[in-house]
Enzyme design. Structure first.
Site, PDB file in Angstrom:
ATOM      1  N   GLY A   3       0.814  -1.226   0.000  1.00  0.00           N
ATOM      2  CA  GLY A   3       0.000   0.000   0.000  1.00  0.00           C
ATOM      3  C   GLY A   3       0.839   1.263   0.000  1.00  0.00           C
ATOM      4  O   GLY A   3       0.586   2.191  -0.778  1.00  0.00           O
ATOM      5  N   GLY A  24      -1.546  -7.925   1.644  1.00  0.00           N
ATOM      6  CA  GLY A  24      -1.134  -9.192   2.260  1.00  0.00           C
ATOM      7  C   GLY A  24      -1.284 -10.378   1.321  1.00  0.00           C
ATOM      8  O   GLY A  24      -0.454 -11.296   1.327  1.00  0.00           O
TER       9      GLY A  24
HETATM   10  P1  ADP Z   1       4.210  -1.331   2.027  1.00  0.00           P
HETATM   11  O1  ADP Z   1       2.885  -0.785   2.539  1.00  0.00           O
HETATM   12  O2  ADP Z   1       4.575  -0.725   0.708  1.00  0.00           O
HETATM   13  O3  ADP Z   1       4.246  -2.832   2.041  1.00  0.00           O
HETATM   14  P2  ADP Z   1       5.433  -1.151   4.617  1.00  0.00           P
HETATM   15  O4  ADP Z   1       4.085  -1.014   5.225  1.00  0.00           O
HETATM   16  O5  ADP Z   1       6.204  -2.377   4.869  1.00  0.00           O
HETATM   17  O6  ADP Z   1       5.354  -0.860   3.053  1.00  0.00           O
HETATM   18  O7  ADP Z   1       6.359   0.045   5.155  1.00  0.00           O
HETATM   19  C1  ADP Z   1       6.038   1.371   4.894  1.00  0.00           C
HETATM   20  C2  ADP Z   1       6.413   2.264   6.039  1.00  0.00           C
HETATM   21  O8  ADP Z   1       7.769   2.129   6.389  1.00  0.00           O
HETATM   22  C3  ADP Z   1       6.176   3.713   5.680  1.00  0.00           C
HETATM   23  O9  ADP Z   1       5.298   4.275   6.629  1.00  0.00           O
HETATM   24  C4  ADP Z   1       7.569   4.326   5.780  1.00  0.00           C
HETATM   25  O10 ADP Z   1       7.549   5.643   6.260  1.00  0.00           O
HETATM   26  C5  ADP Z   1       8.242   3.408   6.756  1.00  0.00           C
HETATM   27  N1  ADP Z   1       9.712   3.480   6.680  1.00  0.00           N
HETATM   28  C6  ADP Z   1      10.530   2.939   5.775  1.00  0.00           C
HETATM   29  N2  ADP Z   1      11.813   3.254   6.042  1.00  0.00           N
HETATM   30  C7  ADP Z   1      11.810   4.004   7.142  1.00  0.00           C
HETATM   31  C8  ADP Z   1      12.829   4.644   7.930  1.00  0.00           C
HETATM   32  N3  ADP Z   1      14.123   4.551   7.604  1.00  0.00           N
HETATM   33  N4  ADP Z   1      12.441   5.347   9.020  1.00  0.00           N
HETATM   34  C9  ADP Z   1      11.133   5.436   9.336  1.00  0.00           C
HETATM   35  N5  ADP Z   1      10.137   4.883   8.634  1.00  0.00           N
HETATM   36  C10 ADP Z   1      10.476   4.180   7.560  1.00  0.00           C
HETATM   37 MG    MG Z   2       2.145  -0.642   4.541  1.00  0.00          MG
END
Ligand code: ADP
Ligand code: MG
Length: 423
Positions: free
Chosen positions: A353, A376
């Protein structure tokens, strides 16, 4: 495992009531739909059924009402929104089962659709209750599942119902998700590169383990990188890491080493003493992060390295922002990554997302081969799990159903299946 299944394109829907399971699990705000991506994703299937003279009976869950009626989780605002998008009259049934829903379904006229109230207002939905599955099935003549985002759940409207209606079929969104994800899971063009970021390693361990068997290299970024750095003994200052996952991270690094797969960690970082909007930040000269500093994004050397690797790949899968992408300037690494993937000719898939939101903020959505909105479900699929919702379609399909997308030989048309077959 059977993989052949019918597509909504194979069904003769004319004059029939078609139960369409969609994923309308959308965020609501101020009585309206705050983000309608999921509603829009279902339009091709709904339009196809309406154009072919079918009568869609649309069903979804929204939120986690835990088996009770929660007025704030009603699908009513979605009905209004959908009517506008489809330019069609949408009736709304206050319950997804029962006499009234049955009457409304029976009274549907050509060109109209019925939206059923939140399936999860009934505890039997998540319990995959056979009686409830039968009651849902009794509303319609045919079944189409277009809720890829719910395919990893063995629920009544996803699995149980397929036993009570003939020729259960996949919708167009379901088909395109399965086709793109099957391609990268089963037969990716090489070199295949995965880029993983996001908040936590713990969410993605199975995904990473499965990717190790498929890819040439995994480029890591985001907060997840700090746990891997710690596992390699690189100082991470005050960055967040999952200390209870360091063993997992080490095991992944060893497994990759033994498989000849390179796991690339960031070469440099954007760090700050106190994370927050408008606070001073700096770039580290190397991989280590000093005490008192928090890692918030990948640095410029890392961005350049990753962009160069992406340019050479023929398949790229990306999941997870590589920095704190909600807060500038810590979104710069994620933006540069999105641009690099958008610029390649490679088959590119982005899942997650937050990653898709980042791509859309840049207006680059159309430059990717596939945006996987399944959340998921997408990650489980790529972890090698056979999703119950897809399995149910395959198991219920007749032997002569067309092959699943991605396995169909190019240039050969599948024979139309006998949709009147009842079991
Ligand atoms: P996706 O939804 O694309 O699968 P995730 O939910 O695993 O991604 O992770 C997204 C979150 O991770 C975002 O809110 C992003 O701000 C956070 N994030 C990634 N790297 C960092 C970092 N170095 N410090 C703080 N937050 C981070
Ligand atoms: Mg996410």
């Amino acid at each position: 495992m059977k993989t052949r299944k019918l597509s909504v394109r194979d069904l003769d829907v004319r004059g029939r009531k078609v139960f369409v399971r969609v994923d309308f699990n959308v965020p609501l705000a101020e009585g309206g739909v705050a983000d309608d991506t999921r509603v829009r994703s279902s339009l091709p299937t709904l339009k196809l059924i309406l154009e072919r003279g079918g009568r869609p009976i649309i069903a979804s869950h929204l939120g986690r009402p835990k088996g009770k009626v929660v007025p704030g989780m009603s699908l009513r605002p979605v009905a209004l929104h959908l009517a506008r998008l489809l330019e069609t009259k949408i009736q709304m049934a206050d319950d997804c089962v029962g006499d009234l829903a049955g009457k409304m379904a029976g009274g549907l006229r050509q060109g109209e659709a019925l939206l059923l109230e939140n399936l999860r207002f009934h505890p039997e939905e998540e319990a995959n209750d056979p009686g409830f599955s039968r009651r849902l099935a009794s509303l319609a003549d045919l079944y189409v599942n277009d809720a890829f985002g719910t395919a990893h759940r063995a629920h009544a409207s996803v699995v149980g119902i397929t036993r009570h209606l003939p020729s259960p079929a996949a919708g167009l969104l379901m088909d395109s998700e399965i086709a793109a994800l099957t391609r990268i899971r089963e037969h990716p063009d090489k070199p295949y590169l995965a880029v993983l970021g996001g908040a936590k390693v713990s969410d993605k361990i199975d995904l990473i383990l499965n990717l190790i068997d498929k890819v040439e290299a995994i480029l890591i970024g985001g907060a997840m990188a700090y746990t891997f750095m710690k596992a390699r003994g690189v100082p991470i200052g005050s960055s967040r890491s999952e200390d209870d996952r360091i063993d997992h991270a080490s095991a992944i690094l060893t497994r990759a080493l033994n498989s000849g797969v390179r796991i690339q960690l960031p070469l440099d970082h954007v760090v700050a003493r106190s994370p927050g909007p408008g606070q001073a930040w700096e770039t580290t000269p190397g991989q280590a992060i000093e005490d008192g500093f928090v890692g918030l994004d990948v640095g410029p050397k890392t961005r350049a390295l990753y962009a160069g690797e992406i340019a050479k790949a023929r398949t790229v899968f990306w999941n997870g922002p590589v920095g704190w992408c909600e807060v500038p300037p810590y979104d710069e690494g994620t933006r540069s990554l999105a641009r690099a993937i958008a610029a390649t000719e490679a088959f590119s898939v982005v899942g997650g997302g937050d990653s898709i939101a980042a791509v859309n903020r840049l207006g680059l959505g159309s430059r990717f081969s596939h945006l996987s909105t399944g959340g998921g479900a997408s990650l489980e699929f790529l972890s090698g799990v056979d999703l119950p919702g897809i399995q149910a379609l395959a198991e219920a399909s007749p032997e002569d159903a067309p092959p699943a997308p991605g396995t169909r030989p190019a240039g050969r048309q599948a024979a139309p299946a006998d949709v009147d077959r009842t079991r």
